[in-house]
Design a protein around this motif. Structure first.
Motif, PDB file in Angstrom:
ATOM      1  N   PHE A   1       0.790  -1.058  -0.115  1.00 44.82           N
ATOM      2  CA  PHE A   1      -0.022   0.159  -0.083  1.00 44.82           C
ATOM      3  C   PHE A   1       0.867   1.226   0.072  1.00 44.82           C
ATOM      4  CE2 PHE A   1      -2.502   3.097   2.516  1.00 44.82           C
ATOM      5  CZ  PHE A   1      -3.441   3.658   1.661  1.00 44.82           C
TER       6      PHE A   1
ATOM      7  N   PRO B   1       0.640   5.045   0.681  1.00 43.06           N
ATOM      8  CA  PRO B   1      -0.233   6.191   1.217  1.00 43.06           C
ATOM      9  C   PRO B   1      -0.400   7.429   0.150  1.00 43.06           C
ATOM     10  CG  PRO B   1       0.958   5.250   2.951  1.00 43.06           C
ATOM     11  CD  PRO B   1       1.299   4.611   1.421  1.00 43.06           C
TER      12      PRO B   1
ATOM     13  N   ARG C   1       0.419   7.693  -3.136  1.00 42.97           N
ATOM     14  CA  ARG C   1      -0.497   7.562  -4.171  1.00 42.97           C
ATOM     15  C   ARG C   1      -1.927   7.157  -3.905  1.00 42.97           C
ATOM     16  NH1 ARG C   1       0.745   2.570  -8.761  1.00 42.97           N
ATOM     17  NH2 ARG C   1      -0.853   3.405 -10.142  1.00 42.97           N
ATOM     18  N   TYR C   2      -2.294   6.775  -2.703  1.00 46.42           N
ATOM     19  CA  TYR C   2      -3.552   6.519  -2.326  1.00 46.42           C
ATOM     20  C   TYR C   2      -4.346   7.920  -2.326  1.00 46.42           C
ATOM     21  CZ  TYR C   2      -8.118   5.501   0.021  1.00 46.42           C
ATOM     22  OH  TYR C   2      -9.335   5.301   0.169  1.00 46.42           O
TER      23      TYR C   2
ATOM     24  N   ASP D   1      -4.492   9.768  -5.702  1.00 49.37           N
ATOM     25  CA  ASP D   1      -5.562   9.364  -6.486  1.00 49.37           C
ATOM     26  C   ASP D   1      -7.287   9.414  -6.317  1.00 49.37           C
ATOM     27  OD1 ASP D   1      -3.551   8.143  -8.207  1.00 49.37           O
ATOM     28  OD2 ASP D   1      -3.753   6.031  -7.576  1.00 49.37           O
ATOM     29  N   THR D   2      -7.205   9.478  -4.632  1.00 47.30           N
ATOM     30  CA  THR D   2      -8.723   9.331  -4.344  1.00 47.30           C
ATOM     31  C   THR D   2      -9.195  10.875  -3.752  1.00 47.30           C
ATOM     32  OG1 THR D   2      -8.077   7.218  -3.134  1.00 47.30           O
ATOM     33  CG2 THR D   2     -10.001   8.263  -2.311  1.00 47.30           C
TER      34      THR D   2
ATOM     35  N   ARG E   1     -11.964  10.590   5.571  1.00 45.70           N
ATOM     36  CA  ARG E   1     -11.934   9.237   5.391  1.00 45.70           C
ATOM     37  C   ARG E   1     -13.270   8.403   5.618  1.00 45.70           C
ATOM     38  NH1 ARG E   1      -9.211   5.314   9.017  1.00 45.70           N
ATOM     39  NH2 ARG E   1     -11.170   5.672  10.263  1.00 45.70           N
TER      40      ARG E   1
ATOM     41  N   ILE F   1     -15.155   4.527   1.796  1.00 45.22           N
ATOM     42  CA  ILE F   1     -14.211   4.131   2.390  1.00 45.22           C
ATOM     43  C   ILE F   1     -14.470   3.219   3.461  1.00 45.22           C
ATOM     44  CG2 ILE F   1     -11.641   4.136   2.902  1.00 45.22           C
ATOM     45  CD1 ILE F   1     -12.156   7.215   1.681  1.00 45.22           C
TER      46      ILE F   1
ATOM     47  N   GLN G   1     -11.517  -2.583   2.683  1.00 45.16           N
ATOM     48  CA  GLN G   1     -10.864  -2.392   1.436  1.00 45.16           C
ATOM     49  C   GLN G   1      -9.296  -2.424   1.817  1.00 45.16           C
ATOM     50  OE1 GLN G   1     -12.373   1.426   0.454  1.00 45.16           O
ATOM     51  NE2 GLN G   1     -14.238   0.705  -0.112  1.00 45.16           N
ATOM     52  N   PHE G   2      -8.769  -2.549   3.114  1.00 47.17           N
ATOM     53  CA  PHE G   2      -7.374  -2.489   3.407  1.00 47.17           C
ATOM     54  C   PHE G   2      -6.988  -3.965   3.935  1.00 47.17           C
ATOM     55  CE2 PHE G   2      -9.131   1.557   3.247  1.00 47.17           C
ATOM     56  CZ  PHE G   2      -8.279   2.128   2.403  1.00 47.17           C
TER      57      PHE G   2
ATOM     58  N   GLU H   1      -2.829   0.263   7.318  1.00 41.83           N
ATOM     59  CA  GLU H   1      -3.155   0.785   6.243  1.00 41.83           C
ATOM     60  C   GLU H   1      -4.407   1.483   6.217  1.00 41.83           C
ATOM     61  OE1 GLU H   1      -3.580  -2.068   3.003  1.00 41.83           O
ATOM     62  OE2 GLU H   1      -1.432  -2.697   3.132  1.00 41.83           O
TER      63      GLU H   1
ATOM     64  N   ALA I   1      -4.503   5.422   5.297  1.00 40.60           N
ATOM     65  CA  ALA I   1      -5.186   6.049   4.107  1.00 40.60           C
ATOM     66  C   ALA I   1      -5.923   7.550   4.618  1.00 40.60           C
ATOM     67  CB  ALA I   1      -6.630   5.178   3.774  1.00 40.60           C
TER      68      ALA I   1
END
Length: 210
Positions: A42, A44, A46-47, A50-51, A139, A145, A149-150, A155, A159
């Motif tokens: 994972f 973070p 990038r998450y 992207d999110t 979140r 979310i 999902q993790f 993780e 997030a």
């Protein structure tokens, strides 16, 4: 060739064919190449990238309830208000997407005070303006979310931090809270309801009121 020798040669041929097949199908990796587990680890940052803007911001905007309306519902029945307006993780506090307006006040630490929001006088409203951005409200209030999902709790927590970091980098980088002091502002964001005496909002939008 004798009848006794033929099975021996056939056996050797079968072994050679198996060795060739193994060599052909084997994938060779350099010592510096990441393992499969590392490649799927994972990320973070990038998450968050992207999110946050593509999913969290639209979700909070769509689900935002005016603060006075939400607090009237919370005062009447907290659990009913949570089910109608909010989201929660397990037995954690309800988190809400909210919108409102008020007069920006002084900033202490990472919190900008806001008055004139239409909430009861004993309720303090404050907006996180950095550099420290705490909590999991973005979140949790987004609504899509979930822990499942993790891979694990680490993780899941990362997030939330990643979303806070992305918000800080995109919304707060150029914000100067001191310049807003005394002015009427509008805001949209998320908060987790812990006590009716303090509302700490993690923003996705802050602007001057028209």
């Amino acid at each position: 060739m004798t009848s006794l020798a033929r099975p021996r040669w056939l056996g050797l041929a079968a072994v050679l064919a198996l060795v060739v097949a193994i060599l052909v199908s084997t994938e060779y990796r350099s010592a510096s190449a990441p393992s499969a587990a590392e490649a799927q680890r994972f990320d973070p940052a990038r998450y968050g990238a992207d999110t946050y803007r593509s999913k969290v911001v639209p979700a909070v905007q769509k689900g935002a309830t005016p603060l006075p309306e939400l607090f009237a519902a919370l005062a009447a029945d907290k659990e009913a208000a949570g089910r109608k307006y909010g989201h929660r993780q397990g037995t954690g506090p309800w988190s809400f997407a909210v919108t409102g307006e008020g007069v920006a006040g002084p900033t202490t630490g990472s919190l900008m005070q806001v008055t004139g929001t239409g909430l009861p006088a004993q309720t303090r409203v404050q907006i996180q303006v950095g550099p420290a951005i705490n909590g999991t409200a973005l979140r949790d209030a987004a609504g899509f979310i979930t822990f499942g999902q993790f891979l694990n709790q680490v993780e899941f927590a990362d997030a939330a931090t990643a979303l806070n970091n992305e918000m800080r980098a995109t919304l707060l980088a150029d914000l100067k809270p001191a310049d807003l002091a005394g002015q009427k502002i509008t805001f949209t964001g998320a908060f987790s309801f812990v006590t009716p005496s303090v509302v700490t909002i993690t923003p996705i939008e802050i602007g001057k009121a028209p």
